[in-house]
Design a protein around this motif. Structure first.
Motif: not given
Length: 428
Positions: A77-96
């Motif tokens: 469940q902790g891994a699933a939560s980390l995946t959800e958090r990562l998918n929610a984080l926007s990197v639009a406009g971030a450096e490569p």
């Protein structure tokens, strides 16, 4: 050269102080996810000994994991939560480099989740497991595809009896006497290091210790300790040949695992504060790059006939061996390398229960052209590490192809790879 590579990477994004260009409304950050990722990996290591290959972050984080590790369902469940958090984080406009960091974390959390399911009892087919853990799906070819290669080797090593026995007897002429192992390995690793530091700048305090051990399923292992230090162990259960000293010197040390870990620590942990790189989960895409680059590093350090020449001029005399046919063995090694992926098919059948241990040992002896004793040791390795075996041959081929596509200076491409968060999918 390292300054140029680091300059390029830092230009892509030094995000220890600037994670993403747009803060998440929840206040979550890649740095926060990375911290929780390290905790997840350390706790999995408490549930599966050997899962954490290296850790050199804050000692108190490891102590916390030891003191109160979550159970396997909670870790899933902790891994699933980390995946959800990562998918929610926007990197639009971030450096490569920030975008790559998010992809790296997603891939490694996904591999951790797959490994947790295995710890919980799930069993996958060989290719499915390899793809889930390491990010690459191996091709499983019929063993008959490798028979023409055996025929070529049969012509190279003529004689009576089983081909594997003839090849083993031929290699026996290169066996290093036990009392000369230290001298041969010292010379080999020193040469691997000298060839590497001509091209790659290493931390000034980098160092290693070397020990000979027994009763292991592997032939060599690098335990990275942090602070640019490694402990390298060589297993002496089976005979060690002079060319293998070159292989292990490059693979475990320079420009292999020791260099890879030292550059990752320097580039990410020391210079950027990216804590996810302070832990190395063995069953992860990281291992595909690590093992592939370590094997390719042998050819990079000793191109053409340079390994054969060093073996003939330096290692054979140190081993007290004379007149061994080095050139014939070099030709043999080229052909044997082409047999490497036969092991995947054998392992697939063995792990699925379609063949038993005795048959797996027999087939490995036939297609890896080695003694039954060494083949049995390899079955023990497969028992322990399962689909991890794809990282050696397939990993080497993928890394080699990527590095040699970059530019004529293959060392520069290698350094760029070793000091990066590139994933196997980025190399294909």
């Amino acid at each position: 050269m390292r300054a140029l590579v680091l300059g390029f990477l830092l230009l892509l994004g030094a995000c220890a102080t600037s994670p993403a260009t747009r803060p998440d409304p929840s206040g979550d950050t890649l740095d926060a996810v990375a911290r929780d990722y390290v905790a997840l990996i350390l706790e999995i290591g408490e549930r599966e000994p050997g899962y954490v290959d290296a850790y050199y972050g804050p000692p108190e984080w490891a102590e916390a994991a030891r003191a109160n590790p979550r159970d396997v369902p909670a870790l899933i469940q902790g891994a699933a939560s980390l995946t959800e958090r990562l998918n929610a984080l926007s990197v639009a406009g971030a450096e490569p480099a920030v975008t790559q960091r998010k992809a790296y974390l997603l891939a490694h959390v996904s591999a951790a989740a797959a490994r947790l399911r295995m710890v919980g009892g799930e069993r996958m087919r060989f290719a499915d497991e390899a793809e889930a853990l390491f990010g690459v799906r191996p091709e499983l070819r019929p063993l008959s595809d490798f028979d023409p290669i055996l025929a070529e080797i049969d012509r190279l090593v003529p004689g009576e009896g089983e081909l594997s026995a003839r090849v083993a007897a031929f290699r026996g002429g290169f066996q290093i006497p036990t009392d000369r192992l230290q001298a041969v390995f010292d010379a080999s690793i020193a040469e691997c290091r000298a060839r590497t530091i001509r091209h790659i700048d290493l931390p000034a305090n980098e160092r290693f210790t070397l020990a000979f051990v027994t009763d292991k399923p592997w032939s060599g292992y690098n335990y990275y300790l942090g602070g640019a230090a490694s402990r390298i162990e060589i297993n002496t259960d089976q005979p060690i040949f002079t060319d293998r000293a070159i292989d292990l010197g490059c693979h475990e040390a320079y420009p292999g695992h020791h260099v890879y870990n030292a550059l990752l620590e320097q580039t990410f942990v020391v210079e950027r504060g990216w804590v996810e790189m302070s832990v190395y989960p063995l069953y992860s895409p990281m291992s595909f790059v690590a093992e592939g680059s370590a094997n390719y590093g042998i050819d990079l350090a000793f191109p053409g006939d340079e390994a054969a020449r060093f073996e003939r001029e330096t290692l054979l005399p140190l081993a007290g061996l004379t007149g061994a046919p080095v050139q014939q063995k070099a030709e043999l090694n080229v052909l044997v390398r082409r047999l490497a992926r036969a092991e995947y098919t054998i392992a697939d059948d063995y792990l699925a229960g379609r063949i038993d241990r005795a048959e797996a040992t027999r087939l490995l002896s036939r297609y890896m052209l080695t003694t039954p004793e060494r083949a049995a040791q390899r079955v023990r390795f497969i028992d322990t590490y399962r689909s991890y075996i794809i990282n050696y041959g397939l990993g080497r081929d993928v890394v080699q192809a990527w590095v040699e596509r970059q530019e004529p200076d293959h060392w520069r491409g290698m350094e760029t790879l070793l000091a990066s968060q590139m994933l196997p999918v980025d190399l294909l």
